[in-house]
Design a protein around this motif. Structure first.
Motif, short mmCIF file in Angstrom:
data_model
loop_
_atom_site.label_atom_id
_atom_site.label_comp_id
_atom_site.label_asym_id
_atom_site.label_seq_id
_atom_site.Cartn_x
_atom_site.Cartn_y
_atom_site.Cartn_z
N TYR A 49 0.84 -1.20 0.00
CA TYR A 49 0.00 0.00 0.00
C TYR A 49 0.88 1.25 0.00
CZ TYR A 49 -3.96 -2.95 1.46
OH TYR A 49 -4.93 -3.91 1.52
N PHE A 50 0.35 2.34 -0.56
CA PHE A 50 1.03 3.63 -0.41
C PHE A 50 0.60 4.28 0.89
CE2 PHE A 50 -2.88 5.25 -2.49
CZ PHE A 50 -3.13 6.39 -1.74
N LEU A 51 1.50 5.04 1.45
CA LEU A 51 1.22 5.87 2.63
C LEU A 51 1.59 7.30 2.25
CD1 LEU A 51 0.74 6.65 5.57
CD2 LEU A 51 2.96 5.68 6.14
N GLU A 52 0.61 8.21 2.34
CA GLU A 52 0.82 9.58 1.88
C GLU A 52 0.40 10.57 2.95
OE1 GLU A 52 -0.19 12.39 -2.01
OE2 GLU A 52 -1.51 10.71 -1.53
N CYS A 53 1.26 11.53 3.23
CA CYS A 53 0.92 12.63 4.13
C CYS A 53 -0.18 13.47 3.50
CB CYS A 53 2.16 13.48 4.39
SG CYS A 53 1.85 14.90 5.48
N ALA A 54 -1.11 13.93 4.33
CA ALA A 54 -2.21 14.74 3.83
C ALA A 54 -1.72 16.02 3.17
CB ALA A 54 -3.17 15.07 4.97
N ALA A 55 -0.51 16.48 3.52
CA ALA A 55 0.02 17.72 2.96
C ALA A 55 0.82 17.50 1.68
CB ALA A 55 0.91 18.42 3.99
N SER B 278 2.15 17.38 -1.87
CA SER B 278 1.88 18.17 -3.08
C SER B 278 1.14 19.46 -2.78
CB SER B 278 1.12 17.36 -4.14
OG SER B 278 -0.24 17.16 -3.80
N GLY B 279 0.88 19.75 -1.49
CA GLY B 279 0.17 20.98 -1.15
C GLY B 279 0.89 22.24 -1.53
N MET B 280 2.23 22.16 -1.65
CA MET B 280 2.98 23.35 -2.04
C MET B 280 2.75 23.76 -3.49
SD MET B 280 4.60 20.38 -1.73
CE MET B 280 5.29 20.53 -0.09
N GLU B 281 2.01 22.96 -4.24
CA GLU B 281 1.70 23.31 -5.62
C GLU B 281 0.28 23.88 -5.78
OE1 GLU B 281 2.71 20.03 -8.32
OE2 GLU B 281 4.47 21.25 -8.78
N TRP B 282 -0.43 24.06 -4.67
CA TRP B 282 -1.79 24.58 -4.78
C TRP B 282 -1.82 25.97 -5.40
CZ3 TRP B 282 -3.52 22.98 0.83
CH2 TRP B 282 -3.71 21.60 0.86
N ARG B 283 -0.78 26.74 -5.21
CA ARG B 283 -0.75 28.10 -5.76
C ARG B 283 0.02 28.18 -7.07
NH1 ARG B 283 0.14 32.12 -0.48
NH2 ARG B 283 -1.73 31.45 0.66
N GLY B 284 0.38 27.03 -7.61
CA GLY B 284 1.10 27.02 -8.88
C GLY B 284 2.25 26.04 -8.86
N ALA B 285 2.77 25.72 -10.04
CA ALA B 285 3.83 24.74 -10.17
C ALA B 285 5.10 25.22 -9.47
CB ALA B 285 4.11 24.46 -11.64
N GLN B 286 5.77 24.29 -8.80
CA GLN B 286 7.03 24.57 -8.14
C GLN B 286 8.16 23.87 -8.89
OE1 GLN B 286 7.13 26.62 -5.23
NE2 GLN B 286 5.02 26.92 -5.90
N LEU B 287 9.30 24.49 -8.96
CA LEU B 287 10.40 23.95 -9.75
C LEU B 287 11.53 23.41 -8.88
CD1 LEU B 287 10.54 26.59 -12.62
CD2 LEU B 287 9.37 24.39 -12.59
N ASN B 288 11.24 23.15 -7.59
CA ASN B 288 12.27 22.63 -6.69
C ASN B 288 12.56 21.16 -6.96
OD1 ASN B 288 10.49 24.73 -5.37
ND2 ASN B 288 12.27 24.84 -4.04
N GLY B 289 11.66 20.46 -7.63
CA GLY B 289 11.84 19.04 -7.90
C GLY B 289 10.69 18.22 -7.35
N CYS B 290 10.49 17.03 -7.91
CA CYS B 290 9.34 16.22 -7.49
C CYS B 290 9.50 15.69 -6.07
CB CYS B 290 9.10 15.08 -8.47
SG CYS B 290 10.43 13.87 -8.60
N GLN B 291 10.74 15.61 -5.58
CA GLN B 291 10.91 15.19 -4.19
C GLN B 291 10.36 16.26 -3.24
OE1 GLN B 291 11.98 12.23 -3.23
NE2 GLN B 291 11.63 12.72 -1.08
N TYR B 292 10.54 17.52 -3.61
CA TYR B 292 10.03 18.62 -2.80
C TYR B 292 8.51 18.69 -2.85
CZ TYR B 292 8.97 23.46 -1.48
OH TYR B 292 8.43 24.58 -0.91
N THR B 293 7.94 18.46 -4.01
CA THR B 293 6.50 18.62 -4.16
C THR B 293 5.71 17.37 -3.82
OG1 THR B 293 6.64 18.06 -6.52
CG2 THR B 293 6.76 20.40 -5.93
N HIS B 294 6.28 16.19 -4.08
CA HIS B 294 5.53 14.94 -3.93
C HIS B 294 6.26 13.90 -3.09
CE1 HIS B 294 3.48 16.72 -7.41
NE2 HIS B 294 2.49 15.87 -7.20
N GLY B 295 7.28 14.29 -2.36
CA GLY B 295 8.12 13.32 -1.66
C GLY B 295 7.54 12.73 -0.39
#
Length: 273
Positions: A60-66, A68-85
């Motif tokens: 099973y996957f385990l995902e924090c409720a937060a 990808s929340g940093m992308e709610w105001r637009g795409a972030q370019l820090n990397g997918c680890q920052y946005t979806h890690g």
């Protein structure tokens, strides 16, 4: 995420989220209590739980409720680890929660359970009895080894497809009740602010989500010619059956190739060759 292939996250690379630090527990002294609206309150040692019939191994996957929340105001370019890690995917070993609840005998007015952790914050979350009896697991293992201390050793509850804060670690007590407890982490925290200014409680299910891991800001295309183009998709509502990818900002879409095990409520690997 951009360095991984397949769908299994190595145990040492799983993200961590703590509400009161990592609890250090001697498994020989650890106990799980079942109380509340049950016919027979029970206390189990770890050895008791491991002798139960019906042991299961589930991915099973385990995902924090937060996540990808940093992308709610637009795409972030820090990397997918920052946005979806804040997601990982492992194989859990344990027994169905239903087995111990059946042993205790849930009374007819038992509609909710309270999962309580042994960490310093006394982490608690209310879970509907239907979910508890459907597919929740009392897990002591992950990826073929014991739970890591930061992942709840020696025991945690697995709540497939639902937000990560409900997967209480260092689990020490399951109380059965007739209504949710409205504790701190489900009232002042983990609520969703609505347009009318009110907050919605109990947003349990993690909805469908995906991320392109390659290419990404941390894994840019380095040369012309063949490159590996890949990503992950997952949903708390079931199995991923199809992933579409756009290479021109959404003007055109093509169906990606899904590879590897395709399991319900698990990360699913896709490639667009």
């Amino acid at each position: 995420l951009h360095e991984l292939d397949g769908i299994i996250t190595p145990s040492g690379l799983c993200f961590e989220r703590h509400h009161g630090g990592i609890a250090e527990i001697d498994p020989a002294n650890h106990r799980l209590m079942i109380n509340g609206l049950v016919e027979k309150p029970l206390v189990f040692s770890m050895e008791d739980l491991k002798r139960f019939p019906g042991r299961v191994n589930r991915v099973y996957f385990l995902e924090c409720a937060a996540n990808s929340g940093m992308e709610w105001r637009g795409a972030q370019l820090n990397g997918c680890q920052y946005t979806h890690g804040m997601v990982h995917n492992v194989m859990y070993t344990g027994i169905p929660l239903k087995a111990v609840l059946d042993e205790a005998g849930v009374r007819t007015n038992g509609k909710w359970i309270l999962a309580e952790g042994a960490d310093s914050s006394g982490m608690t979350r209310s879970i509907p009895i239907e979910k508890a009896l459907k597919d929740c697991i009392l897990a002591w293992g992950m990826n073929g080894e014991a739970l890591r201390p930061e992942q709840g050793y020696p025991l945690r509850i697995v709540v497939p497809g639902w937000e990560g804060n409900m997967w209480v670690k260092w689990l020490r007590r399951i109380e059965v009740g007739d209504q949710p407890w409205q504790h701190r982490e489900e009232t002042s925290k983990y609520t969703d602010l609505l347009a009318d200014g009110k907050s919605r409680r109990f947003t349990f299910v993690m909805d469908a989500k995906s991320v392109v891991t390659n290419p990404s800001p941390q894994a840019p295309l380095k040369q012309k010619g063949p490159n590996v183009l890949s990503g992950l998709a997952w949903s708390g509502r079931g199995t991923i059956s199809r992933v579409d990818v756009s290479l021109d900002g959404g003007k055109n879409w093509r169906t990606a190739r899904i590879d590897g095990p395709v399991l319900p409520m698990s990360l699913t690997r896709f490639y667009f060759d």
